[in-house]
Design a protein around this motif. Structure first.
Motif, PDB file in Angstrom:
ATOM      1  N   GLU A 155       0.825  -1.204   0.000  1.00 23.63           N
ATOM      2  CA  GLU A 155       0.000   0.000   0.000  1.00 23.63           C
ATOM      3  C   GLU A 155       0.862   1.258   0.000  1.00 23.63           C
ATOM      4  N   GLY A 156       1.960   1.218   0.754  1.00 26.83           N
ATOM      5  CA  GLY A 156       2.844   2.379   0.811  1.00 26.83           C
ATOM      6  C   GLY A 156       3.445   2.712  -0.539  1.00 26.83           C
ATOM      7  N   LYS A 157       3.922   1.689  -1.251  1.00 24.69           N
ATOM      8  CA  LYS A 157       4.497   1.911  -2.580  1.00 24.69           C
ATOM      9  C   LYS A 157       3.433   2.399  -3.556  1.00 24.69           C
ATOM     10  N   SER A 158       2.248   1.814  -3.458  1.00 20.32           N
ATOM     11  CA  SER A 158       1.161   2.194  -4.359  1.00 20.32           C
ATOM     12  C   SER A 158       0.776   3.660  -4.170  1.00 20.32           C
ATOM     13  N   ILE A 159       0.658   4.085  -2.936  1.00 22.13           N
ATOM     14  CA  ILE A 159       0.277   5.476  -2.651  1.00 22.13           C
ATOM     15  C   ILE A 159       1.375   6.438  -3.090  1.00 22.13           C
ATOM     16  N   ALA A 160       2.630   6.077  -2.812  1.00 22.04           N
ATOM     17  CA  ALA A 160       3.749   6.941  -3.204  1.00 22.04           C
ATOM     18  C   ALA A 160       3.795   7.120  -4.717  1.00 22.04           C
ATOM     19  N   CYS A 161       3.603   6.030  -5.435  1.00 23.80           N
ATOM     20  CA  CYS A 161       3.629   6.099  -6.895  1.00 23.80           C
ATOM     21  C   CYS A 161       2.439   6.898  -7.422  1.00 23.80           C
ATOM     22  N   PHE A 162       1.284   6.703  -6.805  1.00 22.21           N
ATOM     23  CA  PHE A 162       0.101   7.457  -7.226  1.00 22.21           C
ATOM     24  C   PHE A 162       0.317   8.957  -7.028  1.00 22.21           C
ATOM     25  N   ASP A 163       0.912   9.337  -5.914  1.00 21.77           N
ATOM     26  CA  ASP A 163       1.189  10.756  -5.671  1.00 21.77           C
ATOM     27  C   ASP A 163       2.117  11.318  -6.749  1.00 21.77           C
ATOM     28  N   PHE A 164       3.100  10.518  -7.145  1.00 22.57           N
ATOM     29  CA  PHE A 164       4.028  10.912  -8.206  1.00 22.57           C
ATOM     30  C   PHE A 164       3.274  11.169  -9.514  1.00 22.57           C
ATOM     31  N   LEU A 165       2.370  10.268  -9.872  1.00 21.65           N
ATOM     32  CA  LEU A 165       1.604  10.387 -11.116  1.00 21.65           C
ATOM     33  C   LEU A 165       0.559  11.496 -11.036  1.00 21.65           C
ATOM     34  N   HIS A 166      -0.063  11.601  -9.870  1.00 22.34           N
ATOM     35  CA  HIS A 166      -1.162  12.545  -9.689  1.00 22.34           C
ATOM     36  C   HIS A 166      -0.706  13.990  -9.845  1.00 22.34           C
ATOM     37  N   GLU A 167       0.553  14.237  -9.566  1.00 26.60           N
ATOM     38  CA  GLU A 167       1.113  15.577  -9.726  1.00 26.60           C
ATOM     39  C   GLU A 167       0.909  16.085 -11.155  1.00 26.60           C
ATOM     40  N   TYR A 168       0.923  15.189 -12.117  1.00 25.71           N
ATOM     41  CA  TYR A 168       0.733  15.555 -13.523  1.00 25.71           C
ATOM     42  C   TYR A 168      -0.743  15.504 -13.916  1.00 25.71           C
ATOM     43  N   LEU A 169      -1.424  14.456 -13.500  1.00 27.62           N
ATOM     44  CA  LEU A 169      -2.798  14.240 -13.938  1.00 27.62           C
ATOM     45  C   LEU A 169      -3.758  15.308 -13.416  1.00 27.62           C
ATOM     46  N   LYS A 170      -3.542  15.777 -12.207  1.00 27.19           N
ATOM     47  CA  LYS A 170      -4.482  16.721 -11.599  1.00 27.19           C
ATOM     48  C   LYS A 170      -4.333  18.135 -12.152  1.00 27.19           C
ATOM     49  N   LYS A 171      -3.287  18.369 -12.925  1.00 26.82           N
ATOM     50  CA  LYS A 171      -3.013  19.725 -13.416  1.00 26.82           C
ATOM     51  C   LYS A 171      -2.967  19.769 -14.944  1.00 26.82           C
ATOM     52  N   ASP A 172      -3.912  19.100 -15.565  1.00 26.34           N
ATOM     53  CA  ASP A 172      -4.047  19.133 -17.028  1.00 26.34           C
ATOM     54  C   ASP A 172      -2.894  18.475 -17.765  1.00 26.34           C
ATOM     55  N   GLY A 173      -2.111  17.686 -17.068  1.00 23.36           N
ATOM     56  CA  GLY A 173      -1.017  16.984 -17.725  1.00 23.36           C
ATOM     57  C   GLY A 173      -1.444  15.616 -18.229  1.00 23.36           C
TER      58      GLY A 173
END
Length: 358
Positions: A133-151
């Protein structure tokens, strides 16, 4: 062409870290996008997702033709072997008038491509919850930085890691263009039947798509009529369903050709891959790469970057810059040496500082 803005004397230890790149990009008003290569998967587990692991799998098959190929070419790099095979085939077409050698080499090329798909699926973690779960959340945060801002997020990886992370964390921004068609809307609306849905096909939501598998991936299949995404069932994990399809000679959409030109030809023969590549060619703002080194077999990706950069146009809606993550001093030297191939500003950062899996 772009100016060589990375000084040749720059040392790896002096590179900016990943966070400083984000801070810089977030101060600007244009989008930032992410391009990921095999380094994304190797950062999770290099023992599974390296060329060495794939080579060892092929070696265990004990196919005499493939074993001899790797021995002669003296590499564990699949792309290099495929490229050499293509060269051998072209030579054989000229010298081998009977065609027997051409047929043997062609079969070897086809076997190698099939074996690569088999290797990726066999070495892969069995299911999504093998990722902590820790790795999954960390990776999601990494990806979400782009997805949430029109990337947009572009992946050249074949495996399921990206798909699993996004599915497990249920991002409302992570649209991959796939959706199910409502087969009986009238009957459902009238209360006559429960809703029935078709297969998970690509195209319905492509205008909102933000996840792009530029070289294909394990769960995506081309039936000839539709681009389908394999899913979990109540009885089987996703990877089991994929293997069942492969056992029935139904193979995922994979770009396994040798050089960039051949990969691009493969891409343009599939409408899903073509759409993904065209989207990469049309990004604006900045592109950040992680685990993708723009190697000699991926010049078609550099070409996509240059198309997005409007071939160096000075203004307008375009890609202005690329931030390339490098993992070592040799990686840095390589990017410095090829920076003049880009028609936009090239920057580098230390990809070891990204910590995408926590």
């Amino acid at each position: 062409m772009a100016n060589n803005n990375i000084p040749k004397e720059l040392k790896f230890e002096d590179l900016p870290n990943y966070e400083s790149v984000l801070v810089k990009l977030n101060e600007r008003n244009y989008p930032k996008h992410l391009l990921m290569g095999n380094g994304f998967s190797m950062a999770y587990d290099h023992q599974i997702f390296s060329y060495n692991a794939l080579y060892d799998f092929i070696e265990d098959i004990e196919d005499p033709i493939l074993s001899k190929l790797f021995e002669i070419i003296n590499t564990k790099n699949f792309e290099q072997v495929m490229r050499q095979l293509d060269n051998f085939i072209e030579l054989a077409k000229f010298f081998d008038k009977g065609g027997e050698l051409v047929n043997t080499l062609t079969r070897a090329s086809q076997l190698l491509q099939k074996s690569l798909v088999d290797a990726v699926s066999s070495l892969h973690p069995e299911h999504v919850f093998e990722i902590s779960e820790g790795k999954s959340i960390a990776c999601f945060d990494f990806l979400h930085e782009y997805l949430k801002k029109d990337g947009k997020v572009f992946s050249t990886n074949y495996d399921l890691l990206l798909y699993w992370v996004l599915m497990r964390n249920e991002s409302k921004y992570a649209n991959d263009g796939f959706g199910k068609e409502h087969l009986n809307p009238v009957e459902t609306r009238r209360g006559q039947e429960e809703a029935k849905y078709g297969d998970l096909n690509w195209g319905k939501y492509k205008e909102m798509q933000k996840i792009f598998y530029v070289h294909g991936t394990l769960p995506i299949f081309d039936t000839g009529i539709a681009i389908e995404k394999e899913v979990y069932t109540n009885r089987k994990y996703l990877l089991e369903n994929i293997k069942d399809r492969m056992n029935n000679k139904d193979y995922p959409v994979f770009v396994t050709a040798g050089n960039g030109e051949e990969k691009l030809e493969h891409i343009y023969h599939n409408r899903y891959l073509t759409y993904c590549y065209d989207q990469l060619c049309n990004i604006t703002g900045s592109l950040v790469s992680f685990g993708f080194n723009f190697g000699e077999y991926d010049y078609h990706i550099i070409d996509a970057v240059n198309i997005a950069a409007k071939r160096g146009a000075q203004s307008g809606e375009k890609l202005f810059s690329v931030y390339i993550g490098v993992y070592s001093e040799p990686d840095l030297e390589y990017i410095i040496n090829i920076q003049d191939k880009f028609d936009c500003k090239v920057n580098v950062y230390n990809s070891q500082t990204a910590n995408i899996w926590g």
